[in-house]
Design an enzyme around this catalytic site. Structure first.
Site, PDB file in Angstrom:
ATOM      1  N   TYR A 119      29.080   4.501  33.415  1.00 21.82           N
ATOM      2  CA  TYR A 119      27.727   3.978  33.205  1.00 21.82           C
ATOM      3  C   TYR A 119      26.843   5.137  32.751  1.00 21.82           C
ATOM      4  O   TYR A 119      26.915   6.231  33.336  1.00 21.82           O
ATOM      5  CB  TYR A 119      27.179   3.399  34.519  1.00 21.82           C
ATOM      6  CG  TYR A 119      25.719   3.027  34.446  1.00 21.82           C
ATOM      7  CD1 TYR A 119      25.327   1.728  34.136  1.00 21.82           C
ATOM      8  CD2 TYR A 119      24.718   3.988  34.649  1.00 21.82           C
ATOM      9  CE1 TYR A 119      23.980   1.381  34.044  1.00 21.82           C
ATOM     10  CE2 TYR A 119      23.374   3.651  34.548  1.00 21.82           C
ATOM     11  CZ  TYR A 119      23.013   2.352  34.253  1.00 21.82           C
ATOM     12  OH  TYR A 119      21.689   2.022  34.145  1.00 21.82           O
TER      13      TYR A 119
ATOM     14  N   GLU B 167      20.844   1.952  27.698  1.00 24.66           N
ATOM     15  CA  GLU B 167      21.868   1.863  28.737  1.00 24.66           C
ATOM     16  C   GLU B 167      23.209   1.512  28.102  1.00 24.66           C
ATOM     17  O   GLU B 167      23.280   0.611  27.273  1.00 24.66           O
ATOM     18  CB  GLU B 167      21.474   0.780  29.747  1.00 24.66           C
ATOM     19  CG  GLU B 167      22.439   0.642  30.913  1.00 24.66           C
ATOM     20  CD  GLU B 167      22.081  -0.572  31.785  1.00 24.66           C
ATOM     21  OE1 GLU B 167      21.260  -0.424  32.691  1.00 24.66           O
ATOM     22  OE2 GLU B 167      22.648  -1.656  31.535  1.00 24.66           O
TER      23      GLU B 167
END
Ligand code: GDP
Ligand code: MN
Length: 380
Positions: free
Chosen positions: A101, A189
Site C-alpha cells: 500500500y 493512493e
C-alpha cells in the site's frame, strides 16, 4: 475531483509510474475487443468512485473471450454501494508475489505531506490500519524540501518490503510524490502496489483526488471534470450559478454568503434539525437568483421546510424581500418558508414581506428563533 481508476492510471502513467496496459470501455463487445488486442489473461474492473470493488464482485480475471463476455456482462450495470457501473477497465492481468500500500496526502496539523507505505496492502488495508497500525510506515515530507531519494530509501526500509522490491519502490514513491505535488492532487493512493514474480514493482490500482482549484494550471483536467459523477441537485444548482452542496436532511437552507450559509447549516443542526443542503446565493439576492434557489430546493423531495437566512450588506434588505416575493409568485412551493432578514435596510425589507406573511411564508426576528421555527415546521 475524484478520478476513476482508469483516469488515475493515465495520470500516474504521465508521471512515469508503471501501470498495466488496458483500455476503458462501456460495452461487452468492446471489452472483448480490448482483451483480444492486449492478450489473455485479462482483468475486468468496474469503474466506480468507491472502494471495495473487489469484495463486491466488480473485479474479475478472465482467461479467454468467453470469460470476458460473462464478466463484462455481469459487471456492467452492477450496483456497487449505490454506484452503477457504466464503465469497465480491461487490463493485462498481473502475477502477484506481494501486495503493498502506498499513498500521499496532506497532514494539515503537521503542515506537511504525509506518505504512508505498508507491506500489508490489498483489500484488507483498513483492518491493518485499525488492528496493526505499526505495519504502516509513515513519513512526513516538508513541502519546501520535497522527498529526497535517501528519505524514500529509508522509508522503504522501515516498511519491510521484500528486499527485491526496494529499487522499484524507491523509484515509484518518488514519482508518486512528484505526481502528488506537481499534479496538484489532494490524495494519491496505490493499493495494491504489487511486487511481481519477475521482480517488478507496479501500480495495480489508482485512487486520485485532484484539487479542483488548480485547474487553471492544468487545462487538461477539463476531461476529468466533465466526467465527474455529481449529485443531480448539484448539477442543476451549478448550472444556475448557485453554490450548492446536497446534504441528507429535510430543512432547505438559503443564505447570502458562504459563511452565513455554513452558520445556518450549523444552527439547524444545533436546534435538532437536519439541513437538506448548503446553498449560498452570493451577493445577488434578486428575484431570478431567489427563484432559482427555491426551484433547486423544492425539487428535493426530502425538503419539508425552507429557511431563508439573509444578512443585508451590499445587498439591501428591500431588494432581497422583493426577490423573495417575486420568486414565490413564480415557483410552486408546497412547504413553509421561514425568513430571517437582518442587516442593511432590514426594516424596509421586513415591511415589504409583512403583507405577504401567511402559513406559507413566516418571518422571525432572529436566526435562532427562525431555526427553531423552521425545524418545528419540518417535524410537524
Ligand atoms: P478494489 O477492491 O476496489 O480496491 O480493487 P483493486 O483494483 O485494488 O483489486 C482488488 C484486488 O483484486 C487486488 O488487491 C488484487 O488482489 C486483485 N487483483 C486485481 N488485479 C489483479 C491482477 O491483475 N492479477 C491478480 N492476480 N489479482 C488482481
Ligand atoms: Mn484497491
Amino acid at each position: 475531483m475524484d478520478l476513476f481508476e482508469y483516469q488515475g492510471k493515465q495520470f500516474f502513467a504521465s508521471f512515469g509510474i508503471p501501470v498495466s496496459d488496458g483500455d476503458a470501455v462501456t460495452t461487452v463487445d468492446d471489452a472483448v475487443a480490448v482483451a483480444d488486442r492486449i492478450g489473455y489473461p485479462v482483468v475486468v474492473k468496474a469503474q466506480v468512485q468507491v472502494g471495495g470493488r473487489g469484495k463486491a464482485g466488480g473485479i474479475k480475471l478472465a482467461d479467454n473471450a468467453d470469460e470476458v463476455r460473462t464478466h463484462a456482462g455481469n459487471i456492467l450495470g452492477m450496483d456497487i454501494k449505490g454506484h452503477t457501473v457504466e464503465i469497465i477497465w480491461v487490463e493485462v492481468a498481473s502475477d502477484i508475489t506481494e501486495e503493498y500500500y502506498a499513498s500521499f496526502t496532506l497532514d494539515r496539523s503537521a503542515k506537511k505531506h504525509l506518505g504512508m507505505l505498508s507491506a500489508e496492502g490489498g483489500v484488507e488495508i483498513e483492518t491493518v490500519a485499525e488492528e496493526n497500525p505499526d505495519a504502516i510506515a509513515k513519513i512526513w515530507v516538508d513541502p519546501v524540501d520535497g522527498l529526497t531519494e535517501a528519505q524514500a530509501r529509508e522509508w522503504v526500509a522501515a516498511a519491510n518490503l521484500n528486499p527485491g522490491a526496494t529499487e522499484g519502490a524507491v523509484d515509484i514513491l518518488q514519482k508518486l510524490y512528484t505526481a502528488y505535488t506537481d499534479g496538484d492532487a489532494d490524495l494519491v493512493e496505490i493499493n495494491p502496489l504489487i511486487f511481481t514474480p519477475d521482480g517488478r514493482v507496479h501500480a495495480l490500482d489508482a485512487k486520485v483526488t485532484l484539487d479542483g482549484n488548480s485547474t487553471f494550471r492544468h487545462p487538461d483536467y477539463e476531461q476529468y471534470d466533465s466526467s465527474q459523477v455529481r449529485d443531480e441537485r448539484e448539477t442543476e444548482a451549478h448550472a444556475k450559478g448557485l453554490q450548492y452542496v446536497g446534504l441528507d436532511g429535510y430543512v432547505g437552507v438559503i443564505a447570502n454568503g458562504a459563511g452565513l450559509a455554513m452558520s445556518t447549516v450549523d444552527i439547524v443542526n444545533q436546534v435538532g434539525g437536519k439541513p437538506a443542503n448548503f446553498l449560498d446565493i452570493g451577493g445577488g439576492a434578486n428575484a431570478d437568483v431567489m427563484a432559482g434557489a427555491l426551484e433547486v430546493i423544492t425539487n428535493d423531495p426530502n425538503v419539508k421546510s425552507i429557511f431563508i437566512n439573509i444578512f443585508g450588506g451590499i445587498t439591501k434588505g428591500e431588494e432581497v424581500a422583493n426577490g423573495i416575493v417575486t420568486a414565490m409568485g413564480r415557483v410552486d412551493i408546497d412547504v413553509p418558508i421561514v425568513v430571517r432578514l437582518d442587516g442593511t435596510n432590514a426594516d424596509e425589507g421586513r415591511a415589504i414581506l409583512e403583507p405577504h406573511l401567511s402559513d406559507a411564508l413566516m418571518m422571525e426576528p432572529t436566526m435562532v428563533a427562525a431555526a427553531e421555527k423552521v425545524v418545528a415546521l419540518a417535524k410537524s
